[in-house]
Motif scaffolding. Sequence first.
Motif, PDB file in Angstrom:
ATOM      1  N   MET A 106       0.837  -1.172   0.000  1.00 11.86           N
ATOM      2  CA  MET A 106       0.000   0.000   0.000  1.00 11.86           C
ATOM      3  C   MET A 106       0.894   1.250   0.000  1.00 11.86           C
ATOM      4  SD  MET A 106      -2.832   1.009   2.814  1.00 11.86           S
ATOM      5  CE  MET A 106      -2.788   2.645   3.452  1.00 11.86           C
ATOM      6  N   ILE A 107       0.529   2.218  -0.788  1.00 14.32           N
ATOM      7  CA  ILE A 107       1.248   3.482  -0.836  1.00 14.32           C
ATOM      8  C   ILE A 107       0.302   4.570  -0.338  1.00 14.32           C
ATOM      9  CG2 ILE A 107       2.420   5.166  -2.306  1.00 14.32           C
ATOM     10  CD1 ILE A 107       3.168   2.825  -4.164  1.00 14.32           C
ATOM     11  N   ARG A 108       0.790   5.359   0.636  1.00 17.80           N
ATOM     12  CA  ARG A 108      -0.022   6.431   1.207  1.00 17.80           C
ATOM     13  C   ARG A 108       0.893   7.601   1.572  1.00 17.80           C
ATOM     14  NH1 ARG A 108       1.271   6.303   6.449  1.00 17.80           N
ATOM     15  NH2 ARG A 108       1.744   4.312   7.418  1.00 17.80           N
ATOM     16  N   GLU A 109       0.269   8.751   1.847  1.00 19.56           N
ATOM     17  CA  GLU A 109       1.068   9.917   2.223  1.00 19.56           C
ATOM     18  C   GLU A 109       1.808   9.650   3.536  1.00 19.56           C
ATOM     19  OE1 GLU A 109       0.413  14.001   1.404  1.00 19.56           O
ATOM     20  OE2 GLU A 109      -1.549  13.552   0.527  1.00 19.56           O
ATOM     21  N   MET A 110       3.004  10.199   3.597  1.00 17.60           N
ATOM     22  CA  MET A 110       3.873  10.014   4.752  1.00 17.60           C
ATOM     23  C   MET A 110       3.515  11.019   5.850  1.00 17.60           C
ATOM     24  SD  MET A 110       8.047  10.172   4.762  1.00 17.60           S
ATOM     25  CE  MET A 110       8.598   8.488   4.962  1.00 17.60           C
ATOM     26  N   THR A 111       3.512  10.552   7.100  1.00 17.92           N
ATOM     27  CA  THR A 111       3.332  11.413   8.264  1.00 17.92           C
ATOM     28  C   THR A 111       4.684  11.604   8.946  1.00 17.92           C
ATOM     29  OG1 THR A 111       2.970   9.587   9.801  1.00 17.92           O
ATOM     30  CG2 THR A 111       1.011  10.442   8.625  1.00 17.92           C
ATOM     31  N   LYS A 112       4.742  12.516   9.907  1.00 19.58           N
ATOM     32  CA  LYS A 112       5.991  12.693  10.652  1.00 19.58           C
ATOM     33  C   LYS A 112       6.347  11.408  11.399  1.00 19.58           C
ATOM     34  CE  LYS A 112       8.878  15.657  13.235  1.00 19.58           C
ATOM     35  NZ  LYS A 112       9.153  16.938  13.778  1.00 19.58           N
ATOM     36  N   ALA A 113       5.352  10.741  11.965  1.00 19.72           N
ATOM     37  CA  ALA A 113       5.602   9.469  12.662  1.00 19.72           C
ATOM     38  C   ALA A 113       6.167   8.429  11.701  1.00 19.72           C
ATOM     39  CB  ALA A 113       4.323   8.967  13.322  1.00 19.72           C
ATOM     40  N   GLN A 155       3.875  -2.562   3.980  1.00 21.78           N
ATOM     41  CA  GLN A 155       3.455  -3.952   3.808  1.00 21.78           C
ATOM     42  C   GLN A 155       3.594  -4.627   5.163  1.00 21.78           C
ATOM     43  OE1 GLN A 155       5.892  -6.564   1.233  1.00 21.78           O
ATOM     44  NE2 GLN A 155       4.013  -6.816   0.068  1.00 21.78           N
ATOM     45  N   ASN A 156       2.563  -5.313   5.585  1.00 20.69           N
ATOM     46  CA  ASN A 156       2.561  -5.972   6.900  1.00 20.69           C
ATOM     47  C   ASN A 156       2.954  -4.995   8.009  1.00 20.69           C
ATOM     48  OD1 ASN A 156       1.892  -8.424   5.638  1.00 20.69           O
ATOM     49  ND2 ASN A 156       4.051  -8.872   5.275  1.00 20.69           N
ATOM     50  N   ASP A 157       2.403  -3.799   7.956  1.00 21.43           N
ATOM     51  CA  ASP A 157       2.645  -2.747   8.947  1.00 21.43           C
ATOM     52  C   ASP A 157       4.104  -2.306   9.035  1.00 21.43           C
ATOM     53  OD1 ASP A 157      -0.066  -2.559   9.711  1.00 21.43           O
ATOM     54  OD2 ASP A 157       0.169  -4.284  11.052  1.00 21.43           O
ATOM     55  N   GLN A 158       4.871  -2.548   7.987  1.00 20.56           N
ATOM     56  CA  GLN A 158       6.259  -2.086   7.929  1.00 20.56           C
ATOM     57  C   GLN A 158       6.410  -1.075   6.804  1.00 20.56           C
ATOM     58  OE1 GLN A 158       8.423  -5.866   7.471  1.00 20.56           O
ATOM     59  NE2 GLN A 158       9.408  -5.342   9.411  1.00 20.56           N
ATOM     60  N   ILE A 159       7.196  -0.038   7.040  1.00 15.79           N
ATOM     61  CA  ILE A 159       7.510   0.938   6.001  1.00 15.79           C
ATOM     62  C   ILE A 159       8.746   0.447   5.271  1.00 15.79           C
ATOM     63  CG2 ILE A 159       8.223   3.308   5.536  1.00 15.79           C
ATOM     64  CD1 ILE A 159       6.533   4.125   7.986  1.00 15.79           C
ATOM     65  N   LEU A 188      16.368  -4.353   3.319  1.00 17.32           N
ATOM     66  CA  LEU A 188      15.727  -5.664   3.445  1.00 17.32           C
ATOM     67  C   LEU A 188      14.664  -5.912   2.387  1.00 17.32           C
ATOM     68  CD1 LEU A 188      15.321  -5.733   7.322  1.00 17.32           C
ATOM     69  CD2 LEU A 188      17.078  -6.881   5.953  1.00 17.32           C
ATOM     70  N   ALA A 189      14.189  -4.843   1.742  1.00 11.40           N
ATOM     71  CA  ALA A 189      13.087  -4.971   0.782  1.00 11.40           C
ATOM     72  C   ALA A 189      13.541  -4.784  -0.666  1.00 11.40           C
ATOM     73  CB  ALA A 189      12.004  -3.961   1.123  1.00 11.40           C
ATOM     74  N   ARG A 190      14.818  -4.589  -0.898  1.00 17.21           N
ATOM     75  CA  ARG A 190      15.291  -4.346  -2.264  1.00 17.21           C
ATOM     76  C   ARG A 190      15.163  -5.593  -3.122  1.00 17.21           C
ATOM     77  NH1 ARG A 190      20.308  -0.819  -0.228  1.00 17.21           N
ATOM     78  NH2 ARG A 190      19.012   0.850   0.613  1.00 17.21           N
ATOM     79  N   GLY A 191      14.921  -5.361  -4.410  1.00 21.27           N
ATOM     80  CA  GLY A 191      14.779  -6.469  -5.357  1.00 21.27           C
ATOM     81  C   GLY A 191      13.393  -7.085  -5.366  1.00 21.27           C
ATOM     82  N   LYS A 192      12.432  -6.436  -4.731  1.00 19.11           N
ATOM     83  CA  LYS A 192      11.075  -6.979  -4.637  1.00 19.11           C
ATOM     84  C   LYS A 192      10.053  -6.139  -5.386  1.00 19.11           C
ATOM     85  CE  LYS A 192      12.135  -9.314  -0.371  1.00 19.11           C
ATOM     86  NZ  LYS A 192      11.861  -9.507   1.031  1.00 19.11           N
ATOM     87  N   GLY A 193      10.531  -5.223  -6.223  1.00 17.16           N
ATOM     88  CA  GLY A 193       9.626  -4.432  -7.051  1.00 17.16           C
ATOM     89  C   GLY A 193       9.064  -3.195  -6.387  1.00 17.16           C
ATOM     90  N   ILE A 194       9.537  -2.853  -5.202  1.00 15.56           N
ATOM     91  CA  ILE A 194       8.982  -1.700  -4.485  1.00 15.56           C
ATOM     92  C   ILE A 194       9.356  -0.395  -5.174  1.00 15.56           C
ATOM     93  CG2 ILE A 194       9.047  -0.428  -2.301  1.00 15.56           C
ATOM     94  CD1 ILE A 194       9.266  -3.238  -0.945  1.00 15.56           C
ATOM     95  N   ALA A 195      10.605  -0.250  -5.604  1.00 12.83           N
ATOM     96  CA  ALA A 195      11.007   0.982  -6.297  1.00 12.83           C
ATOM     97  C   ALA A 195      10.186   1.186  -7.562  1.00 12.83           C
ATOM     98  CB  ALA A 195      12.501   0.961  -6.618  1.00 12.83           C
ATOM     99  N   SER A 196       9.911   0.117  -8.264  1.00 15.90           N
ATOM    100  CA  SER A 196       9.091   0.191  -9.473  1.00 15.90           C
ATOM    101  C   SER A 196       7.680   0.677  -9.135  1.00 15.90           C
ATOM    102  CB  SER A 196       9.035  -1.176 -10.144  1.00 15.90           C
ATOM    103  OG  SER A 196       8.263  -1.126 -11.308  1.00 15.90           O
ATOM    104  N   LYS A 197       7.104   0.123  -8.081  1.00 13.54           N
ATOM    105  CA  LYS A 197       5.754   0.544  -7.666  1.00 13.54           C
ATOM    106  C   LYS A 197       5.744   1.998  -7.222  1.00 13.54           C
ATOM    107  CE  LYS A 197       4.200  -4.048  -6.539  1.00 13.54           C
ATOM    108  NZ  LYS A 197       4.253  -5.121  -5.585  1.00 13.54           N
ATOM    109  N   LEU A 198       6.784   2.401  -6.487  1.00 13.33           N
ATOM    110  CA  LEU A 198       6.869   3.796  -6.058  1.00 13.33           C
ATOM    111  C   LEU A 198       6.987   4.727  -7.261  1.00 13.33           C
ATOM    112  CD1 LEU A 198       9.260   3.454  -2.979  1.00 13.33           C
ATOM    113  CD2 LEU A 198       6.839   4.114  -2.916  1.00 13.33           C
ATOM    114  N   CYS A 199       7.810   4.358  -8.239  1.00 12.85           N
ATOM    115  CA  CYS A 199       7.987   5.203  -9.421  1.00 12.85           C
ATOM    116  C   CYS A 199       6.693   5.279 -10.237  1.00 12.85           C
ATOM    117  CB  CYS A 199       9.141   4.707 -10.271  1.00 12.85           C
ATOM    118  SG  CYS A 199       9.562   5.835 -11.620  1.00 12.85           S
TER     119      CYS A 199
END
Length: 161
Positions: free
Chosen positions: A1-8, A54-58, A85-96
Amino acid sequence: MIREMTKADFEIFWPTFRDIVVAQESYAFDPQINIETAYQLWCKQTRASFVFTQNDQILGSYYIKSNGMGPSDHICNCGYMVSELARGKGIASKLCEHSQATAKALGYSAMQFNSVVSTNQIAIKLWQKLGFTIIGTIPEAYRHAQLGLVDSYIMHKALIR
C-alpha cells in the motif's frame, strides 16, 4: 500500500534514510544530516511524500516536488528510497509508477531526475525500463564513498504527450 507520509512514518523510516545517505553511493545529502533536517528536506520542502507499507512495515518512500519555479514548474523531480531488506522486490518500481500517476494528477507534464549516480546501475536500468532516458552526463559529479569521483546522469520522461 502506498499512502502519504506522516511525521511518525518518517521517524520510523529514518534508519533507512540515514543508512542510504551515510553509504554515500546514491544521494547527495550530507552524511551527517540529522533527523529533523532530513524530515524537512524529504517531507516539508516537497509537494508531497509517500510511503510504501506492507505488513505494517515501512519498506520504501518517495517525495515529489517541482524541479524549478515559474516557467519551469511543470516538470517535477522525485527521490526514492527502499529499505535494504526490501530491495529487489519491485517496491522501487511501484513507487515510481505511483509517483508518475501522482505527478500527472498534480498537473506536471514531465519528470526529471537531476543526479542519478552512474554506478547505480540497478536504478538506471529500472528508470529506463519505466521510460526514462538519459539526457545528459555531469562528469565527476558525485564523490562515491568507495569509487571516488563518478559521473551522474540527468534522466527525463515526458508524462503527457
